[in-house]
Design a protein around this motif. Structure first.
Motif, PDB file in Angstrom:
ATOM      1  N   UNK A  52       0.827  -1.212   0.000  1.00 42.68           N
ATOM      2  CA  UNK A  52       0.000   0.000   0.000  1.00 42.68           C
ATOM      3  C   UNK A  52       0.860   1.260   0.000  1.00 42.68           C
ATOM      4  N   UNK A  53       0.234   2.397  -0.241  1.00 44.80           N
ATOM      5  CA  UNK A  53       0.962   3.669  -0.178  1.00 44.80           C
ATOM      6  C   UNK A  53       1.640   3.823   1.182  1.00 44.80           C
ATOM      7  N   UNK A  54       2.889   4.280   1.153  1.00 43.87           N
ATOM      8  CA  UNK A  54       3.632   4.457   2.389  1.00 43.87           C
ATOM      9  C   UNK A  54       4.271   3.193   2.922  1.00 43.87           C
ATOM     10  N   UNK A  55       4.268   2.127   2.121  1.00 46.80           N
ATOM     11  CA  UNK A  55       4.822   0.851   2.586  1.00 46.80           C
ATOM     12  C   UNK A  55       6.346   0.852   2.634  1.00 46.80           C
ATOM     13  N   UNK A  56       6.988   1.741   1.863  1.00 46.35           N
ATOM     14  CA  UNK A  56       8.452   1.782   1.849  1.00 46.35           C
ATOM     15  C   UNK A  56       9.075   1.325   0.549  1.00 46.35           C
ATOM     16  N   UNK A  57       8.275   1.170  -0.487  1.00 48.04           N
ATOM     17  CA  UNK A  57       8.783   0.638  -1.751  1.00 48.04           C
ATOM     18  C   UNK A  57       9.807   1.569  -2.399  1.00 48.04           C
ATOM     19  N   UNK A  58       9.435   2.824  -2.578  1.00 47.88           N
ATOM     20  CA  UNK A  58      10.361   3.767  -3.210  1.00 47.88           C
ATOM     21  C   UNK A  58      11.549   4.044  -2.303  1.00 47.88           C
ATOM     22  N   UNK A  59      11.339   4.016  -0.988  1.00 50.94           N
ATOM     23  CA  UNK A  59      12.472   4.160  -0.067  1.00 50.94           C
ATOM     24  C   UNK A  59      13.484   3.055  -0.309  1.00 50.94           C
ATOM     25  N   UNK A  60      12.999   1.828  -0.513  1.00 53.08           N
ATOM     26  CA  UNK A  60      13.910   0.712  -0.805  1.00 53.08           C
ATOM     27  C   UNK A  60      14.694   0.985  -2.085  1.00 53.08           C
ATOM     28  N   UNK A  61      14.004   1.480  -3.124  1.00 55.82           N
ATOM     29  CA  UNK A  61      14.691   1.839  -4.366  1.00 55.82           C
ATOM     30  C   UNK A  61      15.777   2.878  -4.093  1.00 55.82           C
ATOM     31  N   UNK A  62      15.435   3.882  -3.296  1.00 58.49           N
ATOM     32  CA  UNK A  62      16.371   4.969  -3.040  1.00 58.49           C
ATOM     33  C   UNK A  62      17.596   4.508  -2.257  1.00 58.49           C
ATOM     34  N   UNK A  63      17.413   3.539  -1.380  1.00 55.84           N
ATOM     35  CA  UNK A  63      18.567   2.995  -0.649  1.00 55.84           C
ATOM     36  C   UNK A  63      19.425   2.152  -1.580  1.00 55.84           C
TER      37      UNK A  63
END
Length: 275
Positions: A52-63
């Motif tokens: 869901x939104x805010x799950x951390x998906x794009x954060x994982x990409x960014x790391x």
């Protein structure tokens, strides 16, 4: 397609994870964006990262791509630990990405946008460029040939000389993929590539993702369209509030009560009762 092969077989070791994420945690002040997340990706695999939104998906990409540094945990790519690596170093190692919001150079042509990606591995020095040595001219010719091949590969061959800002939304999305592929990645991370696409465009995108894999690459896909994810991915990892709650084949994920609860906003017991 031999000239547009994205990674040679020698660059990938069958059966060994090309990307291994081990207990990855990232905090922004008191907010835990990713909490001890672990998963891996095998060479030649299409792995979906959903939630869901805010799950951390794009954060994982960014790391993974060096935009953020992890608070703790380890990311190993093709045998190299990525901690404290700069973004350009990670690109040179063989990881490329696209973005949720298109980030092309609007005043450059489609061809020149792809050539920017090709420059990631350029060995042409400044003196070669100034004096336009034979090596420079040969390298420039080869880069342009490959850029044209990549534009054809993603389906925008006829738009090479147009400014990227004048391209349709769908062509801009495909151009961004071509630019990422121009860096000759072993792993390409696609961040919501189907955003804004109609059903016909999504079908073409699914085939493009398969073609990228079949050309010798590995794909990490973040996408909200579940039909696309389940139709193209070999495995799927599910995040919720920064934690991994499920991992498995598309069929396993679709039947997982924790995943159903996360997307429907109901308790797992309610899902079990309804089934």
């Amino acid at each position: 397609m031999s000239d547009t092969t994205l990674a040679t077989p020698e660059e990938q070791t069958a059966g060994t994870a090309i990307l291994d994420i081990d207990q990855l945690t990232i905090k922004f002040g008191g907010v835990v964006a990713l909490d001890n997340v672990s998963f891996d990706i095998k060479p030649g695999e299409i792995l979906g990262l959903i939630g869901p939104n805010g799950a951390g998906k794009t954060t994982a990409f960014n790391v993974i791509t060096g935009v953020y540094q992890a608070t703790s945990g380890t990311i190993t790519f093709d045998g190299t630990v990525l901690r404290k690596k700069k973004r350009y170093q990670i690109t040179k190692l063989g990881i490329a990405r696209t973005f949720q919001n298109i980030r092309l150079f609007p005043s450059m042509t489609a061809l020149d946008n792809v050539l920017v990606g090709a420059d990631a591995h350029s060995k042409v020095g400044i003196l070669n460029a100034i004096f336009r040595t034979p090596y420079f001219r040969r390298t420039e010719r080869e880069s342009k040939e490959r850029a044209h091949e990549l534009l054809k590969f993603v389906g925008v061959a006829g738009r090479a000389d147009e400014f990227s800002t004048n391209l349709s939304y769908g062509d801009q999305r495909r151009l961004e993929i071509a630019r990422a592929l121009a860096t000759r990645p072993k792993l390409i991370c696609l961040d919501e590539p189907a955003a804004g696409f109609n059903p016909a465009e999504k079908q073409k995108l699914m085939q493009l993702i398969r073609d990228i894999r079949d050309a010798g690459n590995t794909v990490l896909l973040v996408e909200h369209d579940m039909k696309l994810v389940m139709g193209v991915c070999d495995r799927v990892v599910v995040l919720e509030f920064g934690k991994k709650i499920a991992e498995g084949t598309p069929a396993e994920i679709q039947a997982d009560p924790a995943v159903i609860a996360a997307y429907l906003g109901v308790e797992e017991e309610d899902v079990d009762d309804a089934s």
